[in-house]
Design an enzyme around this catalytic site. Sequence first.
Site, short mmCIF file in Angstrom:
data_model
loop_
_atom_site.label_atom_id
_atom_site.label_comp_id
_atom_site.label_asym_id
_atom_site.label_seq_id
_atom_site.Cartn_x
_atom_site.Cartn_y
_atom_site.Cartn_z
N GLU A 86 0.83 -1.21 0.00
CA GLU A 86 0.00 0.00 0.00
C GLU A 86 0.86 1.26 0.00
O GLU A 86 1.72 1.44 0.88
CB GLU A 86 -0.92 -0.01 1.23
CG GLU A 86 -1.89 1.19 1.23
CD GLU A 86 -2.90 1.12 2.37
OE1 GLU A 86 -3.25 0.01 2.81
OE2 GLU A 86 -3.33 2.19 2.81
N LYS A 280 -7.21 -0.65 11.49
CA LYS A 280 -6.65 -1.10 10.20
C LYS A 280 -5.41 -0.28 9.88
O LYS A 280 -4.39 -0.79 9.41
CB LYS A 280 -7.71 -0.97 9.10
CG LYS A 280 -7.32 -1.57 7.77
CD LYS A 280 -6.54 -0.62 6.89
CE LYS A 280 -6.17 -1.27 5.57
NZ LYS A 280 -5.27 -0.43 4.77
N ASP A 296 4.34 -14.28 11.54
CA ASP A 296 3.04 -14.70 11.02
C ASP A 296 2.02 -13.57 11.24
O ASP A 296 1.51 -13.40 12.35
CB ASP A 296 2.64 -15.98 11.77
CG ASP A 296 1.30 -16.53 11.35
OD1 ASP A 296 0.53 -15.82 10.70
OD2 ASP A 296 1.02 -17.69 11.71
N HIS A 393 -2.53 10.51 -0.69
CA HIS A 393 -2.90 9.33 -1.48
C HIS A 393 -2.99 9.65 -2.96
O HIS A 393 -2.60 8.85 -3.79
CB HIS A 393 -4.25 8.79 -1.01
CG HIS A 393 -4.11 7.93 0.21
ND1 HIS A 393 -5.03 7.00 0.58
CD2 HIS A 393 -3.13 7.86 1.13
CE1 HIS A 393 -4.63 6.39 1.67
NE2 HIS A 393 -3.48 6.91 2.03
#
Length: 440
Positions: A86, A280, A296, A393
């Site tokens: 991202e 998130k 992991d 962005h």
Amino acid sequence: MMKQPVEGFSKLTKNQKIEWLAQAYFSDPGKAVSIFKTYWNDDEKLQKLHDEFIENTITNYYLPLGVAPNFLINEQLYTIPMAIEESSVVAAAGKAAKFWLKRGGFHAEVVNTEKIGQVHFIYKGDKERLRQYFEHIKPALFSETETITENMKKRGGGIIAIELRDKTAALEDYYQLHCTFNTLDAMGANFINSCLEQFARTLQQGAQEYEAFETEEKKIRIVMSILSNYVPDCLVRASVSCKVEELNEDQMPPEEFADKFVRAVDIARIEPYRAVTHNKGIMNGIDAVVLATGNDFRAVEAGVHAYAARNGRYSSLTSASIENGIFRFEIEIPLALGTVGGLTSLHPLVQLSLEMLGNPSAPELMQIVAVAGLAQNFGAIRSLVTTGIQKGHMKMHLLNILNQLQATDEEKAFFVTYFKDKTATHRSVIEAFHKLRENA
Ligand code: MEV
């Protein structure tokens, strides 16, 4: 046409697998084969290493590995490796690191490092007799796992406790051995699962020979033995703080910035819709370091989100406050990480990532990862309460479109300036690009 199942696929060679795939699924099989093979590594030994991580490997799937420098954590400077697809995440981390570098840096501490595993079993008899049997068999649970725990014990880790838990109020005849482990610098999944499977055998076999049990009680049925990825006692805290007046880098008075920032974190505390997105953003930082260091990330994700819901409602992993003119921002998260064993000793990039971090112990890595999460959250909220996130962005979005159009470096620089005060939609970029090329 209906696809047919394939027999013995795993036994095919890599080339045969790709050939089969290409014929079965792609309109242009030759092109598909060629793309798959483009991602093979010329170094055959390295390629074989990757082929053997999993089953049915056909190629490699690249993720960029970036670095975010200037992280001051407990008075030590780090450059943090991040594997993530991202855009903006690494840049935001670097920006947050620089911001806090000038304000005392990040502070981090490990609260605890205990991990959990459980043997889930069914017992249909007298509860008191089971309790007595557990006390009787407990020494054997330790002694019969000695070959597994010997090395870990020598280094100061091993099994911390084994408890019998009666869960029959929630599910008929259901009991657990709830076990606590210290796996030191290893993530410990193999160690814990091996111990648990031995506990299960000892528990079951011992019951058959236990004279105080009635015939039916001797039949303890093991359902499963597995570690838990919920690790609320493998906990780390990280924080930053400064005088409110030092929050003076945005085009907003520091008091207003601090106030809005705390408000934004409070909203995530009480509002699950916002909390999920808020967290998130934290995981953008955490997963990227977890992945770069060969850990992991699915285990970490599962454990972290369960922790975020521990009080019965999904909530923010960070908290922020202003007290006596001091702004404080903090994260508290469970992280079961390893810096030895598994991928850490196999993957050359993982080894470099760990070396870049000074070959940390697992508790040190927990602190670094928590800081990466806090920094990411700081960057996101800082943007959200000031300029909004689209500004940053959109620049990356613009560059992605220009890359697809195979724009030159000069063209990219031109369009970054051109779109500074315009909205860069996919269409507007393509139109402007073609216009520029036509007039060139
Ligand atoms: C995007 O990947 C992450 C953010 O949505 C996080 C947030 O809203 O806090 C920017």
